[in-house]
Design a protein around this motif. Structure first.
Motif, PDB file in Angstrom:
ATOM      1  N   ARG A  42      45.009  38.537  31.166  1.00  0.00           N
ATOM      2  CA  ARG A  42      44.676  37.718  32.386  1.00  0.00           C
ATOM      3  C   ARG A  42      44.166  38.826  33.371  1.00  0.00           C
ATOM      4  N   LEU A  43      44.550  40.015  33.572  1.00  0.00           N
ATOM      5  CA  LEU A  43      43.838  40.855  34.467  1.00  0.00           C
ATOM      6  C   LEU A  43      42.205  41.146  34.059  1.00  0.00           C
ATOM      7  N   ASP A  44      42.227  41.378  32.730  1.00  0.00           N
ATOM      8  CA  ASP A  44      40.892  41.604  32.198  1.00  0.00           C
ATOM      9  C   ASP A  44      39.876  40.374  32.521  1.00  0.00           C
ATOM     10  N   LEU A  45      40.452  39.266  32.416  1.00  0.00           N
ATOM     11  CA  LEU A  45      39.678  38.074  32.773  1.00  0.00           C
ATOM     12  C   LEU A  45      39.217  38.104  34.301  1.00  0.00           C
ATOM     13  N   LEU A  46      40.295  38.479  34.958  1.00  0.00           N
ATOM     14  CA  LEU A  46      39.952  38.590  36.604  1.00  0.00           C
ATOM     15  C   LEU A  46      38.889  39.858  36.736  1.00  0.00           C
ATOM     16  N   ALA A  47      38.988  40.815  36.095  1.00  0.00           N
ATOM     17  CA  ALA A  47      38.199  42.010  36.180  1.00  0.00           C
ATOM     18  C   ALA A  47      36.734  41.494  35.883  1.00  0.00           C
ATOM     19  N   GLN A  48      36.574  40.716  34.822  1.00  0.00           N
ATOM     20  CA  GLN A  48      35.268  40.398  34.530  1.00  0.00           C
ATOM     21  C   GLN A  48      34.606  39.259  35.623  1.00  0.00           C
ATOM     22  N   ARG A  49      35.416  38.510  36.424  1.00  0.00           N
ATOM     23  CA  ARG A  49      35.055  37.643  37.359  1.00  0.00           C
ATOM     24  C   ARG A  49      34.702  38.655  38.709  1.00  0.00           C
ATOM     25  N   LEU A  50      35.190  39.628  38.743  1.00  0.00           N
ATOM     26  CA  LEU A  50      34.881  40.815  39.885  1.00  0.00           C
ATOM     27  C   LEU A  50      33.864  41.591  39.617  1.00  0.00           C
ATOM     28  N   GLN A  51      33.191  41.856  38.165  1.00  0.00           N
ATOM     29  CA  GLN A  51      32.528  42.850  37.789  1.00  0.00           C
ATOM     30  C   GLN A  51      31.329  42.725  38.796  1.00  0.00           C
ATOM     31  N   PRO A  52      30.462  41.554  38.985  1.00  0.00           N
ATOM     32  CA  PRO A  52      29.476  41.599  39.976  1.00  0.00           C
ATOM     33  C   PRO A  52      29.798  41.948  41.263  1.00  0.00           C
ATOM     34  N   VAL A  53      30.843  42.316  41.636  1.00  0.00           N
ATOM     35  CA  VAL A  53      31.195  42.500  43.143  1.00  0.00           C
ATOM     36  C   VAL A  53      31.189  44.300  42.787  1.00  0.00           C
ATOM     37  N   PHE A  54      32.120  44.591  41.792  1.00  0.00           N
ATOM     38  CA  PHE A  54      32.027  46.028  41.424  1.00  0.00           C
ATOM     39  C   PHE A  54      30.570  46.703  41.363  1.00  0.00           C
ATOM     40  N   SER A  70      47.069  50.652  31.561  1.00  0.00           N
ATOM     41  CA  SER A  70      48.204  50.260  30.725  1.00  0.00           C
ATOM     42  C   SER A  70      49.241  50.676  30.945  1.00  0.00           C
ATOM     43  N   GLY A  71      50.401  50.094  30.504  1.00  0.00           N
ATOM     44  CA  GLY A  71      51.779  50.543  30.820  1.00  0.00           C
ATOM     45  C   GLY A  71      52.861  49.534  30.660  1.00  0.00           C
ATOM     46  N   LEU A  72      53.971  49.563  31.066  1.00  0.00           N
ATOM     47  CA  LEU A  72      54.954  48.522  30.879  1.00  0.00           C
ATOM     48  C   LEU A  72      54.655  47.202  32.004  1.00  0.00           C
ATOM     49  N   GLN A  73      53.561  47.392  33.093  1.00  0.00           N
ATOM     50  CA  GLN A  73      53.032  46.607  33.762  1.00  0.00           C
ATOM     51  C   GLN A  73      51.689  46.804  34.104  1.00  0.00           C
ATOM     52  N   PRO A  74      50.677  46.417  33.331  1.00  0.00           N
ATOM     53  CA  PRO A  74      49.346  46.399  33.513  1.00  0.00           C
ATOM     54  C   PRO A  74      48.940  46.183  34.996  1.00  0.00           C
ATOM     55  N   ARG A  75      48.047  46.945  35.203  1.00  0.00           N
ATOM     56  CA  ARG A  75      47.283  46.728  36.880  1.00  0.00           C
ATOM     57  C   ARG A  75      46.101  46.805  36.669  1.00  0.00           C
ATOM     58  N   LEU A  76      45.218  46.129  37.666  1.00  0.00           N
ATOM     59  CA  LEU A  76      43.957  46.048  37.905  1.00  0.00           C
ATOM     60  C   LEU A  76      43.646  47.135  39.327  1.00  0.00           C
ATOM     61  N   TRP A  77      43.334  48.288  39.408  1.00  0.00           N
ATOM     62  CA  TRP A  77      43.459  49.177  40.449  1.00  0.00           C
ATOM     63  C   TRP A  77      41.887  49.037  41.364  1.00  0.00           C
ATOM     64  N   ILE A  78      41.998  48.602  42.395  1.00  0.00           N
ATOM     65  CA  ILE A  78      40.853  48.526  43.342  1.00  0.00           C
ATOM     66  C   ILE A  78      40.398  50.056  44.141  1.00  0.00           C
ATOM     67  N   ASP A  79      41.471  50.497  44.455  1.00  0.00           N
ATOM     68  CA  ASP A  79      41.532  51.933  45.139  1.00  0.00           C
ATOM     69  C   ASP A  79      42.866  52.528  44.776  1.00  0.00           C
ATOM     70  N   ALA A  80      42.920  53.512  45.439  1.00  0.00           N
ATOM     71  CA  ALA A  80      44.115  54.257  45.216  1.00  0.00           C
ATOM     72  C   ALA A  80      45.294  53.633  45.733  1.00  0.00           C
ATOM     73  N   THR A  81      45.528  52.876  46.744  1.00  0.00           N
ATOM     74  CA  THR A  81      46.408  51.986  47.209  1.00  0.00           C
ATOM     75  C   THR A  81      46.478  50.554  46.793  1.00  0.00           C
ATOM     76  N   ALA A  82      45.398  50.013  46.450  1.00  0.00           N
ATOM     77  CA  ALA A  82      45.537  48.469  46.356  1.00  0.00           C
ATOM     78  C   ALA A  82      45.435  47.981  44.765  1.00  0.00           C
ATOM     79  N   HIS A  83      45.888  47.123  44.372  1.00  0.00           N
ATOM     80  CA  HIS A  83      45.713  46.988  42.885  1.00  0.00           C
ATOM     81  C   HIS A  83      46.096  45.353  42.838  1.00  0.00           C
ATOM     82  N   VAL A  84      45.911  44.694  41.617  1.00  0.00           N
ATOM     83  CA  VAL A  84      46.359  43.362  41.570  1.00  0.00           C
ATOM     84  C   VAL A  84      47.312  43.556  40.136  1.00  0.00           C
ATOM     85  N   MET A  85      48.265  42.978  39.930  1.00  0.00           N
ATOM     86  CA  MET A  85      49.157  42.718  39.119  1.00  0.00           C
ATOM     87  C   MET A  85      49.707  41.303  38.864  1.00  0.00           C
TER      88      MET A  85
END
Length: 229
Positions: A42-54, A70-85
């Motif tokens: 799911r996060l990978d699909l979100l990253a694909q939608r945000l790729q033009p912004v990136f 990767s890990g017990l809870q995958p996260r899509l990192w935006i910067d050092a303090t903000a992420h999507v889970m």
């Protein structure tokens, strides 16, 4: 011996129990792995939608990560303090940011569109903060340069100040200036300058008269024993 009596040894029962525990743990791990893979997908699909912004973010801006961890809870990192889970229900996107006061939720929705908009707005705000910081630095540098420029005397133009040459008779601000200042402060300095100006402005006749008086005084001191009985 009773034929219905359980003849299995305690060691055999313990081995069977350990085997059952391992089977249950493996099944739970399979469930956890499946859930983790689902979250990552799911996060990978979100990253694909945000790729033009990136892709529009300046390459020299090192504040953003844009990485899927990767890990017990995958996260899509935006910067050092903000992420999507993903939320506990494994269907809700949760955009969070860590602050000094704790973690705050910037956006939360089942649909990816509101989260994409929230992430885009967040990146735009961070870029605007960077531009404002650069503008403030340029303003400070400009004001520092203006404050270091020489001031023009009131009532005189820039050309007059630039064309003006230093007076050859003016003494440098060295030992003479220090001596004049120690003699009497600003008033003593002004008087000494006026005296020097008056001495420089004397005519040859004045110098002759002054020399004559000095010569007479020297002669009187030399012949005072003869002149005074």
């Amino acid at each position: 011996m009773d034929p219905n009596e359980d003849t299995a040894s305690p060691n055999t029962r313990l081995v069977d129990a350990v085997r059952q525990v391992k089977i249950a743990a493996a099944e739970r791990n399979d469930v956890v792995v499946d859930m983790k893979e689902a979250d990552r997908a799911r996060l990978d699909l979100l990253a694909q939608r945000l790729q033009p912004v990136f892709d529009e973010v300046p390459a020299d801006d090192e504040r953003f990560d844009f990485a899927l961890s990767s890990g017990l809870q995958p996260r899509l990192w935006i910067d050092a303090t903000a992420h999507v889970m993903m939320g506990r229900d494994r269907r809700t996107y949760r955009f969070v940011r860590d602050t000094r006061l704790g973690r705050i939720i910037l956006a939360e929705a089942v649909d990816a569109a509101p989260v994409v908009e929230a992430v885009t707005t967040y990146i735009a705000e961070r870029l605007h903060e960077r531009e404002m910081a650069f503008a403030a630095d340029e303003t400070v540098s400009y004001r520092a340069g203006v404050s270091q420029r020489p001031r023009v005397l009131e009532g005189r133009s820039d050309d007059a100040v630039e064309d003006e040459e230093p007076d050859a008779d003016t003494e440098p601000s060295g030992a003479a200036s220090i001596a004049d200042t120690g003699a009497g402060g600003p008033e003593g300095m002004a008087l000494s300058r006026r005296d020097r100006d008056s001495v420089r402005g004397m005519s040859p006749i004045g110098w002759f008269v002054l020399g004559l008086f000095v010569a007479c005084g020297v002669a009187i001191l030399y012949y005072r024993d003869v002149l005074i009985p």
